[in-house]
Structure formats: C-alpha cells, structure tokens
Design a protein around this motif. Structure first.
Motif, short mmCIF file in Angstrom:
data_model
loop_
_atom_site.label_atom_id
_atom_site.label_comp_id
_atom_site.label_asym_id
_atom_site.label_seq_id
_atom_site.Cartn_x
_atom_site.Cartn_y
_atom_site.Cartn_z
N ALA A 62 0.83 -1.37 0.05
CA ALA A 62 -0.04 0.12 0.21
C ALA A 62 0.94 1.13 0.02
O ALA A 62 1.80 1.47 0.87
CB ALA A 62 -0.89 0.05 1.17
N VAL A 63 0.99 2.01 -0.89
CA VAL A 63 1.61 3.10 -1.12
C VAL A 63 0.96 4.53 -0.66
O VAL A 63 1.42 5.55 -1.05
CB VAL A 63 2.23 3.24 -2.44
N GLY A 64 -0.37 4.23 -0.07
CA GLY A 64 -0.81 5.71 0.34
C GLY A 64 -1.49 6.26 -0.77
O GLY A 64 -2.15 5.59 -1.80
N ALA A 65 -1.71 7.64 -0.59
CA ALA A 65 -2.44 8.35 -1.66
C ALA A 65 -1.91 8.19 -2.92
O ALA A 65 -0.74 8.21 -3.31
CB ALA A 65 -2.58 9.85 -1.24
N ASP A 66 -2.80 7.99 -4.01
CA ASP A 66 -2.35 7.74 -5.37
C ASP A 66 -1.82 8.82 -6.02
O ASP A 66 -2.53 9.97 -5.94
CB ASP A 66 -3.54 7.09 -6.15
N THR A 67 -0.77 8.97 -6.69
CA THR A 67 -0.30 10.11 -7.20
C THR A 67 -0.71 10.12 -8.68
O THR A 67 -0.48 10.93 -9.49
CB THR A 67 1.38 9.91 -7.21
N GLY A 68 -1.59 9.44 -9.13
CA GLY A 68 -2.24 9.45 -10.38
C GLY A 68 -1.60 8.66 -11.39
O GLY A 68 -0.35 8.20 -11.43
N ARG A 69 -2.07 8.68 -12.41
CA ARG A 69 -1.52 7.67 -13.71
C ARG A 69 -0.56 8.69 -14.60
O ARG A 69 -0.60 9.99 -14.39
CB ARG A 69 -2.67 7.24 -14.51
N ARG A 350 5.26 -7.24 -24.65
CA ARG A 350 4.42 -6.99 -23.54
C ARG A 350 5.30 -7.54 -22.27
O ARG A 350 5.92 -8.69 -22.11
CB ARG A 350 2.95 -7.71 -23.66
N ASP A 351 4.87 -7.07 -21.07
CA ASP A 351 5.55 -7.57 -19.89
C ASP A 351 4.57 -8.62 -19.15
O ASP A 351 3.28 -8.42 -19.23
CB ASP A 351 5.59 -6.41 -18.71
N VAL A 366 1.20 -8.20 -17.23
CA VAL A 366 1.06 -7.31 -16.21
C VAL A 366 1.26 -5.93 -16.56
O VAL A 366 1.94 -5.64 -17.78
CB VAL A 366 2.03 -8.01 -15.11
N THR A 367 1.02 -4.95 -15.53
CA THR A 367 1.35 -3.62 -15.90
C THR A 367 2.48 -3.19 -14.70
O THR A 367 2.03 -3.29 -13.51
CB THR A 367 -0.13 -2.72 -15.59
N VAL A 368 3.56 -2.73 -15.17
CA VAL A 368 4.70 -2.33 -14.15
C VAL A 368 4.51 -0.96 -13.93
O VAL A 368 4.67 -0.23 -14.74
CB VAL A 368 6.03 -2.68 -14.97
N SER A 379 0.64 -3.02 -11.14
CA SER A 379 -0.37 -2.32 -10.70
C SER A 379 -1.62 -2.95 -11.10
O SER A 379 -2.96 -2.80 -10.82
CB SER A 379 -0.64 -1.01 -11.18
N ALA A 380 -1.46 -4.12 -12.16
CA ALA A 380 -2.32 -5.24 -12.38
C ALA A 380 -1.79 -6.35 -13.06
O ALA A 380 -0.69 -6.52 -13.36
CB ALA A 380 -3.12 -4.37 -13.83
N GLY A 381 -2.48 -7.53 -12.91
CA GLY A 381 -2.18 -8.64 -13.64
C GLY A 381 -1.87 -9.76 -12.62
O GLY A 381 -2.16 -10.89 -12.90
#
Length: 407
Positions: A62-69, A350-351, A366-368, A379-381
């Motif tokens: 958990a990295v706290g508040a999301d800094t956005g994409r 793709r990763d 996956v999404t690195v 963040s996904a996968g």
C-alpha cells in the motif's frame, strides 16, 4: 474295386459356415490397445519430467495516496539556471590561477590575476599628477590670501586718499586672477583624482573574481596565456573557468506541442536519471515557456526537483513521467503488488509473468508501475498471495507442468 467318384454335393460350398475373414478384427483391437498404452506411457513420462522453477509469493504494498496515472512520458537534460564562463574585462596575460575543477568558490573570491605591471605604472603616474595638482592648488590658495590682504590694504589707503588709484587697480586685478587660477586648479585636481580612480579600476580589473557561489566545472586558462573579453584569434583565451551554481539545477524538456495540453504548472513529475534507472526522483513543473519552436514543433518545459542531491549533475540525461493527480480521488490508497524483478519477462512486446496454479504455469500480462532494489511493483495482472515463477527458462509455455522450488 475302384475309388468312389466325388459327387456334386461334395463340391458345393456350405453357406452356413462363417468365412475365415470374420476373425480379422482381433489384431486391429490389439493395435488400438497398444497405441493407448503407448500414449499413456508418454503422458506418464512427460508428467514425471515436470519443469523445475523457483517461485516467489506476490506481496501487497500500500503506497498511500495515489499520485495518479502517467499522462505523458518525455526526456530531457539536467541544466543549471546559473552558469557562467568567467572572463576578464581587459586583455592581459595570466600570472596566477587559484582554482581547479571541482572546487567550490564563494561570491567575490579571487580566481586569477593578470599582469598588472603597466597598469600599476600608469596608476603611480596619475597619483603623482594628482599630488602635483593638489600642491599647486595649495600654493594658489596661499597667494590668493596674500592678494586679498593686499587688496584690502589698498582699499583702506584709497579711502584715505593716500594710495594711488593705479595701485588699487593692480591689487584688485591680482586677486581676481588668483581666484580664477584657484578655480582652474581645483578642476585640475578633480580631473587628476578621476584619472587615479580610472587606473585604480584598471588595476582592480586585473583581479578576476567569482560572480556568484558555485562549483568550478572547467578550467580554461593557465599562467602565461593571454586572455581577452572577446575572441581575437590565435592563442588568446576568452575565459578563465566555468562556474555552475548547483543550487539552480533543474530539468529542461522539449515537449511535443501536440501533447503540451497534458502539462500544467505545479504538476507532479517523476524523473529517472539514465545513470540511476531505479531511482525515482519527485519533481514538479516550474513553468511552461510561452513560445514554441517552429522547427521542432516543441514547447520548452522547466521542471524543478523537490530536493537536490549531489548525484544529480548538470547535462545528465533524464526521463520524466508527468502524472495526472486528478485521476484518483484524494486520499485513496493504491494497492500494488511486489515481485522479484526476475519474475517479469518481456514477450511479444508485453511484460508477462508465469503464475503457478495447481502445478501448472499460467501466462499473464502485467502492468509494471516501478522498479527499485531488485523488485518490481505491479499495478495489474497479479494479486497478492499468488505464486509466480522467477528466472523462468526460455522454453516455459502456458500450461506447462511445474515443479516448484520456493525462494
């Protein structure tokens, strides 16, 4: 007796008996059974030779508040807003240099000296002329005082009709002449004083000082070389050294004008130096220069570091990711998954990772989101708790039988 002759009944084929070909399906059945046994044997052999791989468990972070994409990726260079090649105001020969590359200097610190022999001689001459002018001025003041006393005496005698008018006129003329000479000599003293100040400034110009505090990044001259404020050809240098104010470091980026609408002042930026690819540096957009380069179709953007560190050097190449801070509600935590970097492979552009489930490999895209200290964040996968293959062999495919070796 002769043998009995066969009758036609003996030669007739008996249709009630089944033909001999009816017994042929038995070998066919035996062949099919053999093939089935062979397939089972191959499957059993393959099953017993499972691919052995190391596995690791995905951990949640958990990295706290999301800094956005990330809305835009770009590249640029680290620059210094205050950088100067220090030269002299006059042409002269370098006699002393007091700096080397990498040395920190303070504002006003002496960097070098030029040959000041001729300037010092001219200054001494100007000082002597000033002293002479001052002496002449003092002499004139004394003579004027004497002339004024004589004029006052003649004026008294003239009132008493004792002195002649000619003597009074002569005394008056002498006083007026001395007053004029005093004004002229006072101006001469002023001119001589300004001349001394001029040569003193010329002497001060032979001492080259640092215009601001910073680090010397290059040393461009040596004692004995000629230096000039302008290029004059030959072996004349135009600078002593280059000084960089390390507190003014920032990133300069040329953003394609088609994407400049994704950038805004104060926007959060994540910078990555090519020299330290795993170090994510938090930054912010300082300003968007309000003009475009028509040849490159770009707009220059200035990005400032939240905190400067010695590892950040001018002219370093850097990649930046502009973040969309409004993409996620404020205060919402971002759930990321941490894996060893060796678990992620690049296949078909793709990763991907291989997730181990029920003894078999499952290929997943996956999404690195980032990488640091030998780990990657996804963040996904992949979800937390799943086991993934690390250092997977090149021949590993989707659905392959796996023998796990936990890290």
């Amino acid at each position: 007796m002769s043998a009995p002759q066969p009758s036609l009944d003996d030669l007739r084929i008996k249709r009630s008996e089944p033909p001999a070909a009816a017994r042929r399906p038995l070998p066919l059945l035996l062949g099919v059974a053999a093939l089935i046994i062979l397939a089972v044997a191959i499957w059993w052999t393959t099953r017993s030779q499972a691919i052995a791989v190391h596995t690791a468990v995905a951990r949640e972070l958990a990295v706290g508040a999301d800094t956005g994409r990330t809305v835009l990726n770009a590249s640029g260079y680290v620059t210094a807003r205050r950088e100067a090649t220090v030269s002299s105001k006059i042409t002269g020969k370098v006699t002393e240099i007091f700096i080397e590359e990498g040395v920190r200097v303070d504002a006003g610190q002496v960097l070098a000296r030029l040959d000041a022999t001729n300037v010092q001689a001219s200054l001494q001459l100007a000082q002597a002329q000033l002293d002479s002018a001052k002496s002449s001025l003092e002499e004139t003041r004394v003579r004027l005082r004497e002339a004024e006393q004589e004029l006052s005496r003649q004026q008294t005698l003239r009132k008493s009709n004792v002195a002649a008018q000619a003597d009074f006129d002569h005394a008056e003329a002498a006083a007026l002449a001395l007053r004029a000479r005093l004004v002229q000599q006072d101006t001469t003293v002023t001119v001589a004083d300004r001349t001394v100040a001029l040569w003193q400034q010329q002497l001060d110009d032979t001492v080259i000082r640092a215009p601001f505090a910073g680090i010397v990044t290059s040393k461009n001259a040596q004692p004995g070389e000629m230096i000039s404020p302008m290029s004059s050809g030959g072996f004349t240098r135009t600078g002593i050294c280059t000084i960089v104010d390390m507190d003014s470091r920032e990133i300069e980026i040329d953003v394609n004008e088609s994407y400049i609408n994704r950038v805004a002042p104060g926007q959060e930026v994540e910078a990555t130096l090519d020299a330290y690819p795993e170090w994510k540096i938090p930054c912010k957009v300082i300003a968007i220069i309000p003009t475009a380069d028509r040849q490159k179709s770009t707009v220059r953007v200035r990005v400032g570091f939240d905190q400067l560190e010695p590892r950040i050097l001018p002219e370093m190449a850097v990649k930046v990711a502009f973040r969309d801070t409004g993409a996620t509600p404020a205060g919402r935590a971002t759930r990321l998954v941490v894996l060893p970097k060796s678990a992620v492979q690049s296949l078909d552009g793709r990763d991907v990772v291989f997730v181990i489930s029920n003894g078999r490999a499952e290929r997943r895209a996956v999404t690195v989101a980032g990488a640091q200290d030998g780990n990657v964040t996804l963040s996904a996968g992949v979800t937390a708790g799943e086991r993934v293959a690390t250092d997977a062999p090149a021949g590993l495919t989707d659905g392959a039988n796996i023998k796990e070796r936990n890290l």
